[in-house]
Design a protein around this motif. Structure first.
Motif, PDB file in Angstrom:
ATOM      1  N   SER A 130      -6.098  -4.289  -6.607  1.00 17.13           N
ATOM      2  CA  SER A 130      -5.297  -3.304  -7.329  1.00 17.13           C
ATOM      3  C   SER A 130      -6.252  -2.175  -7.689  1.00 17.13           C
ATOM      4  N   ALA A 133      -5.431   4.568  -8.831  1.00 16.00           N
ATOM      5  CA  ALA A 133      -4.885   5.434  -7.793  1.00 16.00           C
ATOM      6  C   ALA A 133      -5.855   6.537  -7.363  1.00 16.00           C
ATOM      7  N   ARG A 136      -8.069   5.635  -4.314  1.00 12.80           N
ATOM      8  CA  ARG A 136      -7.404   5.211  -3.078  1.00 12.80           C
ATOM      9  C   ARG A 136      -8.213   5.589  -1.839  1.00 12.80           C
ATOM     10  N   PRO A 146      -2.782   1.154   1.350  1.00 16.42           N
ATOM     11  CA  PRO A 146      -1.824   0.899   0.262  1.00 16.42           C
ATOM     12  C   PRO A 146      -0.675   0.025   0.739  1.00 16.42           C
ATOM     13  N   SER A 148       1.773  -0.726  -1.849  1.00 16.91           N
ATOM     14  CA  SER A 148       2.752  -0.531  -2.919  1.00 16.91           C
ATOM     15  C   SER A 148       2.793   0.947  -3.266  1.00 16.91           C
ATOM     16  N   ASP A 149       3.794   1.308  -4.004  1.00 12.71           N
ATOM     17  CA  ASP A 149       3.829   2.631  -4.600  1.00 12.71           C
ATOM     18  C   ASP A 149       2.874   2.627  -5.785  1.00 12.71           C
ATOM     19  N   VAL A 150       2.546   3.804  -6.281  1.00 10.74           N
ATOM     20  CA  VAL A 150       1.717   3.911  -7.478  1.00 10.74           C
ATOM     21  C   VAL A 150       2.529   3.398  -8.663  1.00 10.74           C
ATOM     22  N   TYR A 151       1.881   2.615  -9.521  1.00  5.35           N
ATOM     23  CA  TYR A 151       2.531   2.065 -10.706  1.00  5.35           C
ATOM     24  C   TYR A 151       1.576   2.170 -11.889  1.00  5.35           C
ATOM     25  N   PRO A 157      -2.651   4.911 -13.625  1.00  9.98           N
ATOM     26  CA  PRO A 157      -1.970   4.744 -12.340  1.00  9.98           C
ATOM     27  C   PRO A 157      -2.791   3.857 -11.393  1.00  9.98           C
ATOM     28  N   VAL A 159      -2.522   1.318  -7.553  1.00 11.66           N
ATOM     29  CA  VAL A 159      -1.823   1.053  -6.293  1.00 11.66           C
ATOM     30  C   VAL A 159      -2.402  -0.234  -5.711  1.00 11.66           C
ATOM     31  N   ASP A 160      -1.535  -1.114  -5.214  1.00 13.80           N
ATOM     32  CA  ASP A 160      -1.997  -2.322  -4.557  1.00 13.80           C
ATOM     33  C   ASP A 160      -2.440  -1.966  -3.140  1.00 13.80           C
TER      34      ASP A 160
END
Length: 165
Positions: A130, A133, A136, A146, A148-151, A157, A159-160
């Motif tokens: 994880s 962001a 990345r 990536p 996943s979406d950013v969470y 923030p 991203v997985d």
């Protein structure tokens, strides 16, 4: 720089103290993120701890208790694949470089060693993490993409990402 790739059962009290102090200094204080860092995963199953210690004579070393003490300036926690879950990945987390050691490509060397450790200890498992962001592109340069979406995770923030074969 001295590197240590330790199973949690080989992690000494001083090692654990230094790791938790670094994680607290960066993740909680520097990043102003109030969260529960001690999450119960540091000392379970086959968790491994990858530490980079500055040589005691270097400018990065911080004396904690006398001559010869080496300061932890880089760290990553490696979580074993979940037992009993076919295809479960190893997870790299708590990746950290102290403020004093940044700008020297230590993060890249740390991740290269973390990936090598995962390949040695869990050769048939994939690797996930994880990522904050804003990192990345750094992780992409190591072969992650990536998934996943950013969470939001604790106000930051994320991203997985998964290592691509």
């Amino acid at each position: 720089m001295t590197w240590h790739d330790l199973h949690h059962s080989d992690l000494g009290v001083d090692d654990l103290y230094d790791v938790l102090a670094l994680r607290n200094r960066v993740f909680v204080v520097e990043q102003d993120c109030c969260y529960q860092d001690i999450d119960g995963l540091d000392l379970v199953a086959d968790t491994r701890h990858l530490l980079a210690r500055a040589s005691s004579g270097s400018a990065l070393a911080q004396v904690r208790g006398g001559a010869g003490v080496q300061s932890v300036v880089g760290y990553a926690r490696l979580l074993a694949p979940a037992a009993g879950e076919a295809g479960a990945p190893a997870r790299i987390g708590r990746v950290i470089v102290s403020a004093e050691a940044r700008g020297q490509a230590l993060g890249r060397r740390l991740m290269e060693r973390a990936l090598a450790s995962c390949a040695t200890h869990w050769p048939d498992a994939g690797v996930e993490l994880s990522a904050q962001a804003h990192l990345r592109a750094f992780y992409a340069s190591l072969g992650f993409e990536p998934v996943s979406d950013v969470y939001d995770e604790d106000g930051i923030p994320h991203v997985d990402m998964r290592l691509t074969p």
